[in-house]
Design a protein around this motif. Structure first.
Motif, short mmCIF file in Angstrom:
data_model
loop_
_atom_site.label_atom_id
_atom_site.label_comp_id
_atom_site.label_asym_id
_atom_site.label_seq_id
_atom_site.Cartn_x
_atom_site.Cartn_y
_atom_site.Cartn_z
N ILE A 196 0.83 -1.21 0.00
CA ILE A 196 0.00 0.00 0.00
C ILE A 196 0.86 1.25 0.00
O ILE A 196 0.57 2.22 -0.72
CB ILE A 196 -0.97 -0.02 1.20
N SER A 197 1.94 1.26 0.77
CA SER A 197 2.79 2.46 0.79
C SER A 197 3.44 2.70 -0.57
O SER A 197 3.56 3.85 -1.01
CB SER A 197 3.85 2.36 1.89
N GLU A 198 3.85 1.64 -1.27
CA GLU A 198 4.42 1.81 -2.62
C GLU A 198 3.37 2.30 -3.62
O GLU A 198 3.66 3.16 -4.46
CB GLU A 198 5.04 0.50 -3.11
N VAL A 199 2.16 1.78 -3.54
CA VAL A 199 1.09 2.21 -4.44
C VAL A 199 0.76 3.68 -4.20
O VAL A 199 0.61 4.47 -5.15
CB VAL A 199 -0.15 1.32 -4.27
N ILE A 200 0.65 4.07 -2.95
CA ILE A 200 0.35 5.48 -2.62
C ILE A 200 1.46 6.39 -3.12
O ILE A 200 1.20 7.41 -3.75
CB ILE A 200 0.13 5.65 -1.10
N LYS A 201 2.71 6.01 -2.87
CA LYS A 201 3.83 6.83 -3.32
C LYS A 201 3.83 6.98 -4.83
O LYS A 201 4.04 8.08 -5.35
CB LYS A 201 5.14 6.23 -2.84
N THR A 202 3.57 5.91 -5.55
CA THR A 202 3.53 5.96 -7.01
C THR A 202 2.42 6.88 -7.51
O THR A 202 2.63 7.70 -8.41
CB THR A 202 3.35 4.55 -7.58
N GLN A 203 1.23 6.76 -6.93
CA GLN A 203 0.11 7.58 -7.38
C GLN A 203 0.31 9.06 -7.05
O GLN A 203 -0.08 9.93 -7.83
CB GLN A 203 -1.19 7.06 -6.79
N VAL A 204 0.91 9.35 -5.90
CA VAL A 204 1.15 10.76 -5.55
C VAL A 204 2.24 11.34 -6.45
O VAL A 204 2.16 12.49 -6.88
CB VAL A 204 1.50 10.90 -4.06
N LYS A 205 3.26 10.54 -6.79
CA LYS A 205 4.31 11.02 -7.69
C LYS A 205 3.77 11.28 -9.09
O LYS A 205 4.30 12.12 -9.81
CB LYS A 205 5.46 10.01 -7.77
N GLU A 206 2.73 10.57 -9.50
CA GLU A 206 2.11 10.79 -10.81
C GLU A 206 1.44 12.16 -10.90
O GLU A 206 1.17 12.64 -12.00
CB GLU A 206 1.10 9.69 -11.12
N LEU A 207 1.18 12.80 -9.78
CA LEU A 207 0.62 14.16 -9.79
C LEU A 207 1.66 15.19 -10.23
O LEU A 207 1.29 16.32 -10.52
CB LEU A 207 0.09 14.53 -8.39
N VAL A 208 2.92 14.81 -10.25
CA VAL A 208 4.06 15.65 -10.67
C VAL A 208 4.02 16.98 -9.93
O VAL A 208 3.80 18.04 -10.51
CB VAL A 208 4.10 15.85 -12.20
N ILE A 209 4.25 16.89 -8.64
CA ILE A 209 4.32 18.07 -7.79
C ILE A 209 5.81 18.40 -7.64
O ILE A 209 6.53 17.64 -7.00
CB ILE A 209 3.66 17.80 -6.43
N PRO A 210 6.27 19.52 -8.22
CA PRO A 210 7.71 19.77 -8.22
C PRO A 210 8.26 20.16 -6.85
O PRO A 210 7.58 20.81 -6.06
CB PRO A 210 7.86 20.92 -9.21
N ARG A 211 9.49 19.71 -6.58
CA ARG A 211 10.30 20.10 -5.44
C ARG A 211 9.75 19.68 -4.08
O ARG A 211 10.04 20.30 -3.08
CB ARG A 211 10.55 21.60 -5.46
N TYR A 212 8.96 18.63 -4.04
CA TYR A 212 8.48 18.10 -2.77
C TYR A 212 9.07 16.70 -2.56
O TYR A 212 9.07 15.87 -3.46
CB TYR A 212 6.95 17.98 -2.74
N LYS A 213 9.58 16.47 -1.35
CA LYS A 213 10.00 15.14 -0.94
C LYS A 213 8.81 14.48 -0.26
O LYS A 213 8.14 15.11 0.56
CB LYS A 213 11.17 15.21 0.05
N LEU A 214 8.55 13.23 -0.62
CA LEU A 214 7.39 12.52 -0.09
C LEU A 214 7.83 11.42 0.86
O LEU A 214 8.76 10.67 0.57
CB LEU A 214 6.58 11.92 -1.23
N ILE A 215 7.13 11.32 1.98
CA ILE A 215 7.34 10.24 2.95
C ILE A 215 5.98 9.60 3.18
O ILE A 215 5.04 10.27 3.60
CB ILE A 215 7.92 10.78 4.27
N VAL A 216 5.88 8.31 2.88
CA VAL A 216 4.61 7.59 3.02
C VAL A 216 4.78 6.55 4.12
O VAL A 216 5.68 5.71 4.06
CB VAL A 216 4.21 6.91 1.69
N ILE A 217 3.89 6.61 5.10
CA ILE A 217 3.92 5.65 6.22
C ILE A 217 2.53 5.05 6.37
O ILE A 217 1.54 5.79 6.41
CB ILE A 217 4.36 6.32 7.53
N VAL A 218 2.46 3.72 6.45
CA VAL A 218 1.20 3.02 6.61
C VAL A 218 1.28 2.14 7.86
O VAL A 218 2.24 1.39 8.03
CB VAL A 218 0.88 2.14 5.36
N TYR A 219 0.28 2.27 8.72
CA TYR A 219 0.16 1.44 9.93
C TYR A 219 -1.06 0.56 9.78
O TYR A 219 -2.12 1.05 9.36
CB TYR A 219 -0.04 2.30 11.18
N ILE A 220 -0.94 -0.70 10.13
CA ILE A 220 -2.09 -1.60 10.17
C ILE A 220 -2.03 -2.34 11.51
O ILE A 220 -0.99 -2.89 11.87
CB ILE A 220 -2.10 -2.61 9.00
N GLY A 221 -3.15 -2.35 12.22
CA GLY A 221 -3.18 -3.01 13.52
C GLY A 221 -4.51 -3.70 13.77
O GLY A 221 -5.52 -3.37 13.15
#
Length: 177
Positions: free
Chosen positions: A108-133
Protein backbone atom coordinates in the motif's frame (compact mmCIF):
# COMPACT_ATOMS: atom_id res chain seq x y z
CA UNK A 1 68.16 -4.65 -4.65
CA UNK A 2 69.55 -5.24 -8.10
CA UNK A 3 69.61 -2.69 -10.89
CA UNK A 4 67.16 -4.82 -12.91
CA UNK A 5 64.61 -4.78 -10.05
CA UNK A 6 65.00 -0.99 -9.70
CA UNK A 7 64.42 -0.54 -13.43
CA UNK A 8 61.29 -2.74 -13.32
CA UNK A 9 59.95 -0.72 -10.37
CA UNK A 10 60.61 2.53 -12.22
CA UNK A 11 58.88 1.25 -15.39
CA UNK A 12 55.88 0.05 -13.37
CA UNK A 13 55.54 3.45 -11.71
CA UNK A 14 55.92 5.21 -15.05
CA UNK A 15 53.31 2.94 -16.70
CA UNK A 16 50.86 3.51 -13.84
CA UNK A 17 51.16 7.26 -14.31
CA UNK A 18 52.80 8.15 -11.02
CA UNK A 19 56.48 8.97 -11.02
CA UNK A 20 58.90 11.41 -9.58
CA UNK A 21 60.41 14.31 -11.48
CA UNK A 22 62.14 13.14 -14.70
CA UNK A 23 65.65 14.12 -13.57
CA UNK A 24 65.45 12.11 -10.31
CA UNK A 25 65.46 8.42 -11.22
CA UNK A 26 67.65 7.22 -8.37
CA UNK A 27 66.11 5.00 -5.73
CA UNK A 28 67.58 3.99 -2.45
CA UNK A 29 66.50 1.75 0.35
CA UNK A 30 66.48 3.20 3.84
CA UNK A 31 64.96 1.52 6.89
CA UNK A 32 62.95 -0.94 4.78
CA UNK A 33 61.03 1.79 2.87
CA UNK A 34 61.64 2.89 -0.72
CA UNK A 35 62.26 6.59 -1.10
CA UNK A 36 63.04 8.82 -4.02
CA UNK A 37 66.28 10.72 -3.58
CA UNK A 38 65.98 14.51 -3.87
CA UNK A 39 62.38 14.31 -5.08
CA UNK A 40 60.85 17.66 -5.99
CA UNK A 41 57.33 16.81 -7.09
CA UNK A 42 55.00 13.94 -7.89
CA UNK A 43 52.81 13.74 -10.98
CA UNK A 44 49.72 11.50 -10.91
CA UNK A 45 46.96 10.89 -13.40
CA UNK A 46 44.34 8.27 -14.16
CA UNK A 47 44.95 6.06 -17.17
CA UNK A 48 41.31 5.84 -18.24
CA UNK A 49 38.41 8.02 -17.10
CA UNK A 50 35.87 6.16 -15.03
CA UNK A 51 32.22 5.80 -16.01
CA UNK A 52 31.21 8.29 -13.31
CA UNK A 53 33.63 10.90 -14.70
CA UNK A 54 32.13 10.55 -18.18
CA UNK A 55 28.55 10.97 -16.95
CA UNK A 56 29.39 13.93 -14.73
CA UNK A 57 30.81 15.82 -17.71
CA UNK A 58 27.65 15.22 -19.69
CA UNK A 59 25.19 16.51 -17.08
CA UNK A 60 23.78 19.97 -17.44
CA UNK A 61 24.52 22.29 -14.56
CA UNK A 62 21.60 24.50 -13.62
CA UNK A 63 21.74 27.91 -12.01
CA UNK A 64 20.18 28.47 -8.59
CA UNK A 65 16.59 29.71 -8.72
CA UNK A 66 16.66 31.24 -5.23
CA UNK A 67 13.05 30.12 -4.93
CA UNK A 68 12.31 29.73 -1.23
CA UNK A 69 8.71 28.57 -1.48
CA UNK A 70 6.49 26.49 -3.73
CA UNK A 71 4.83 28.11 -6.74
CA UNK A 72 1.59 26.25 -5.98
CA UNK A 73 0.49 24.61 -2.72
CA UNK A 74 0.56 20.85 -2.17
CA UNK A 75 -2.82 19.34 -3.19
CA UNK A 76 -3.87 17.89 0.16
CA UNK A 77 -7.46 17.14 -0.93
CA UNK A 78 -6.31 15.18 -3.98
CA UNK A 79 -3.84 13.16 -1.91
CA UNK A 80 -6.57 12.47 0.67
CA UNK A 81 -8.74 11.00 -2.12
CA UNK A 82 -5.81 8.83 -3.26
CA UNK A 83 -5.33 7.55 0.31
CA UNK A 84 -9.02 6.77 0.69
CA UNK A 85 -9.24 4.97 -2.66
CA UNK A 86 -6.12 2.86 -2.13
CA UNK A 87 -6.95 1.83 1.43
CA UNK A 88 -10.55 0.89 0.66
CA UNK A 89 -9.57 -0.96 -2.53
CA UNK A 90 -6.90 -3.09 -0.88
CA UNK A 91 -8.46 -3.62 2.56
CA UNK A 92 -12.27 -3.56 2.14
CA UNK A 93 -12.89 -7.32 2.45
CA UNK A 94 -9.66 -8.34 4.22
CA UNK A 95 -9.41 -9.98 7.63
CA UNK A 96 -6.60 -9.42 10.13
CA UNK A 97 -3.61 -11.71 9.68
CA UNK A 98 -0.18 -10.53 10.88
CA UNK A 99 1.69 -11.80 7.81
CA UNK A 100 -0.90 -10.39 5.40
CA UNK A 101 -0.85 -7.01 7.15
CA UNK A 102 2.95 -6.88 7.10
CA UNK A 103 2.96 -7.42 3.33
CA UNK A 104 0.05 -5.03 2.75
CA UNK A 105 1.78 -2.15 4.55
CA UNK A 106 4.66 -2.41 2.07
CA UNK A 107 2.38 -2.79 -0.95
CA UNK A 108 0.00 0.00 0.00
CA UNK A 109 2.79 2.46 0.79
CA UNK A 110 4.42 1.81 -2.62
CA UNK A 111 1.09 2.21 -4.44
CA UNK A 112 0.35 5.48 -2.62
CA UNK A 113 3.83 6.83 -3.32
CA UNK A 114 3.53 5.96 -7.01
CA UNK A 115 0.11 7.58 -7.38
CA UNK A 116 1.15 10.76 -5.55
CA UNK A 117 4.31 11.02 -7.69
CA UNK A 118 2.11 10.79 -10.81
CA UNK A 119 0.62 14.16 -9.79
CA UNK A 120 4.06 15.65 -10.67
CA UNK A 121 4.32 18.07 -7.79
CA UNK A 122 7.71 19.77 -8.22
CA UNK A 123 10.30 20.10 -5.44
CA UNK A 124 8.48 18.10 -2.77
CA UNK A 125 10.00 15.14 -0.94
CA UNK A 126 7.39 12.52 -0.09
CA UNK A 127 7.34 10.24 2.95
CA UNK A 128 4.61 7.59 3.02
CA UNK A 129 3.92 5.65 6.22
CA UNK A 130 1.20 3.02 6.61
CA UNK A 131 0.16 1.44 9.93
CA UNK A 132 -2.09 -1.60 10.17
CA UNK A 133 -3.18 -3.01 13.52
CA UNK A 134 -5.70 -5.43 14.99
CA UNK A 135 -8.93 -4.13 16.51
CA UNK A 136 -9.44 -5.96 19.79
CA UNK A 137 -11.24 -3.46 22.04
CA UNK A 138 -8.06 -1.59 22.89
CA UNK A 139 -6.93 1.94 22.16
CA UNK A 140 -3.83 3.21 20.42
CA UNK A 141 -2.26 6.61 20.06
CA UNK A 142 0.03 7.23 17.09
CA UNK A 143 2.07 10.40 17.10
CA UNK A 144 4.64 11.85 14.77
CA UNK A 145 7.04 14.75 14.99
CA UNK A 146 8.91 16.48 12.26
CA UNK A 147 10.95 19.63 11.85
CA UNK A 148 9.48 21.55 8.95
CA UNK A 149 8.29 24.85 7.59
CA UNK A 150 4.54 25.26 8.26
CA UNK A 151 4.18 27.63 5.29
CA UNK A 152 5.21 25.04 2.68
CA UNK A 153 5.25 21.58 4.27
CA UNK A 154 2.12 19.56 4.98
CA UNK A 155 0.68 16.13 5.74
CA UNK A 156 -2.26 14.13 4.37
CA UNK A 157 -3.82 11.40 6.44
CA UNK A 158 -6.61 8.85 6.16
CA UNK A 159 -7.84 6.19 8.59
CA UNK A 160 -9.60 3.02 7.44
CA UNK A 161 -11.46 0.65 9.80
CA UNK A 162 -13.25 -2.62 9.33
CA UNK A 163 -14.42 -5.28 11.79
CA UNK A 164 -11.00 -6.85 12.46
CA UNK A 165 -8.33 -4.17 11.92
CA UNK A 166 -7.57 -0.52 11.34
CA UNK A 167 -5.19 1.12 8.87
CA UNK A 168 -3.69 4.60 8.98
CA UNK A 169 -1.86 6.10 6.01
CA UNK A 170 0.16 9.33 6.22
CA UNK A 171 1.83 11.22 3.39
CA UNK A 172 4.28 13.87 4.51
CA UNK A 173 5.15 16.45 1.86
CA UNK A 174 8.32 18.41 2.66
CA UNK A 175 9.31 21.21 0.30
CA UNK A 176 12.90 20.95 -0.95
CA UNK A 177 14.42 24.39 -1.52
Amino acid sequence: MSALAKEKLFLAMKKRGSMCSPNNREFRQKEGHWRIKHSLSTVSHADEPSQRDESSRLTVRMENTYQLGPTKPFPVATVNHILEDVLTTYLQEAQYDPEFCRQMTKTISEVIKTQVKELVIPRYKLIVIVYIGQRDDQSIVIGSRCLWNPKSDTVSSYTFKNSTFFALANVYAVYFE
